[in-house]
Enzyme design. Structure first.
Site, PDB file in Angstrom:
ATOM      1  N   ASP A  43       0.817  -1.291   0.047  1.00  0.00           N
ATOM      2  CA  ASP A  43       0.027  -0.022   0.132  1.00  0.00           C
ATOM      3  C   ASP A  43       0.907   1.205   0.041  1.00  0.00           C
ATOM      4  O   ASP A  43       1.863   1.296   0.841  1.00  0.00           O
ATOM      5  CB  ASP A  43      -0.729  -0.018   1.099  1.00  0.00           C
ATOM      6  CG  ASP A  43      -1.953   0.983   1.140  1.00  0.00           C
ATOM      7  OD1 ASP A  43      -3.190   0.605   1.164  1.00  0.00           O
ATOM      8  OD2 ASP A  43      -1.724   2.210   1.076  1.00  0.00           O
ATOM      9  N   HIS A  65     -10.305  -5.120  -2.573  1.00  0.00           N
ATOM     10  CA  HIS A  65      -8.883  -5.346  -2.147  1.00  0.00           C
ATOM     11  C   HIS A  65      -8.998  -5.588  -0.619  1.00  0.00           C
ATOM     12  O   HIS A  65      -9.770  -5.394   0.110  1.00  0.00           O
ATOM     13  CB  HIS A  65      -7.923  -4.072  -2.149  1.00  0.00           C
ATOM     14  CG  HIS A  65      -8.715  -2.770  -1.813  1.00  0.00           C
ATOM     15  ND1 HIS A  65      -9.588  -2.046  -2.475  1.00  0.00           N
ATOM     16  CD2 HIS A  65      -8.537  -2.209  -0.697  1.00  0.00           C
ATOM     17  CE1 HIS A  65     -10.078  -1.226  -1.715  1.00  0.00           C
ATOM     18  NE2 HIS A  65      -9.431  -1.157  -0.786  1.00  0.00           N
TER      19      HIS A  65
HETATM   20  P1  5GP Z   1      -9.656   1.570   0.785  1.00  0.00           P
HETATM   21  O1  5GP Z   1     -10.093   2.730   1.783  1.00  0.00           O
HETATM   22  O2  5GP Z   1     -10.472   1.678  -0.357  1.00  0.00           O
HETATM   23  O3  5GP Z   1     -10.146   0.007   1.453  1.00  0.00           O
HETATM   24  O4  5GP Z   1      -8.142   1.529   0.697  1.00  0.00           O
HETATM   25  C1  5GP Z   1      -7.709   1.874  -0.548  1.00  0.00           C
HETATM   26  C2  5GP Z   1      -6.077   1.578  -0.209  1.00  0.00           C
HETATM   27  O5  5GP Z   1      -5.433   1.748  -1.626  1.00  0.00           O
HETATM   28  C3  5GP Z   1      -5.622   2.920   0.523  1.00  0.00           C
HETATM   29  O6  5GP Z   1      -4.890   2.160   1.788  1.00  0.00           O
HETATM   30  C4  5GP Z   1      -4.659   3.731  -0.242  1.00  0.00           C
HETATM   31  O7  5GP Z   1      -3.442   4.026   0.553  1.00  0.00           O
HETATM   32  C5  5GP Z   1      -4.350   2.326  -1.345  1.00  0.00           C
HETATM   33  N1  5GP Z   1      -4.091   3.092  -2.540  1.00  0.00           N
HETATM   34  C6  5GP Z   1      -4.834   4.050  -3.238  1.00  0.00           C
HETATM   35  N2  5GP Z   1      -4.080   4.197  -4.393  1.00  0.00           N
HETATM   36  C7  5GP Z   1      -3.016   3.538  -4.499  1.00  0.00           C
HETATM   37  C8  5GP Z   1      -1.898   3.508  -5.608  1.00  0.00           C
HETATM   38  O8  5GP Z   1      -1.900   4.238  -6.496  1.00  0.00           O
HETATM   39  N3  5GP Z   1      -0.833   2.505  -5.329  1.00  0.00           N
HETATM   40  C9  5GP Z   1      -0.867   1.749  -3.952  1.00  0.00           C
HETATM   41  N4  5GP Z   1      -0.017   1.093  -3.923  1.00  0.00           N
HETATM   42  N5  5GP Z   1      -1.841   1.996  -3.149  1.00  0.00           N
HETATM   43  C10 5GP Z   1      -2.874   2.714  -3.257  1.00  0.00           C
END
Ligand code: 5GP
Ligand code: ZN
Length: 120
Positions: free
Chosen positions: A29, A96
């Protein structure tokens, strides 16, 4: 489709990749809760826990154990947490599973160093 995780799968956006097979991919992440915070995603775009095929979900859960074993052992984390967000709490609209190592004390590490430690 303008999906950041589909772009990561296609290699259009770089990532610190830890694992991939025909069905899934795991990578660090970019904005981690803790060093080694890993995301496991299906290669086929799907929204959330309600839409992901059962077989893919089972595979992701199995791989979550393996990924957790890998990152916690390489980073000496004494525990880990799994999180999977749906609905308004889900920021990226591609399924995810978060695998988040837990440390007894707050630990700050550069993502490049984390990646090196896990992959070497
Ligand atoms: P959610 O809140 O949708 O469960 O979490 C999304 C996660 O994706 C977040 O922890 C955020 O840091 C991660 N994330 C968002 N964009 C990117 C990206 O471009 N690359 C990576 N490696 N992680 C991402
Ligand atoms: Zn997607």
């Amino acid at each position: 489709m303008d999906c950041v995780f589909c772009k990561i799968i296609k290699g259009e956006i770089p990532s610190y990749k830890l694992y991939e097979d025909d069905l899934i991919m795991a990578f660090l992440d970019i904005n981690p809760y803790a060093p080694g915070h890993t995301l496991i995603i299906p290669k086929e775009h799907t929204l959330d826990i309600n839409t992901i095929p059962e077989e893919t979900l089972n595979h992701i859960m199995k791989m979550a154990k393996d990924m957790a074993k890998l990152v916690t052992s390489k980073l000496d984390a004494p525990g880990f947490t799994l999180i999977q967000n749906n609905g308004f709490v889900q920021e990226v609209k591609h399924f995810h599973l978060h695998v988040i190592p837990k440390y007894r004390k707050n630990l700050e590490m550069d993502i490049k160093d984390v990646y090196k430690k896990i992959t070497h």
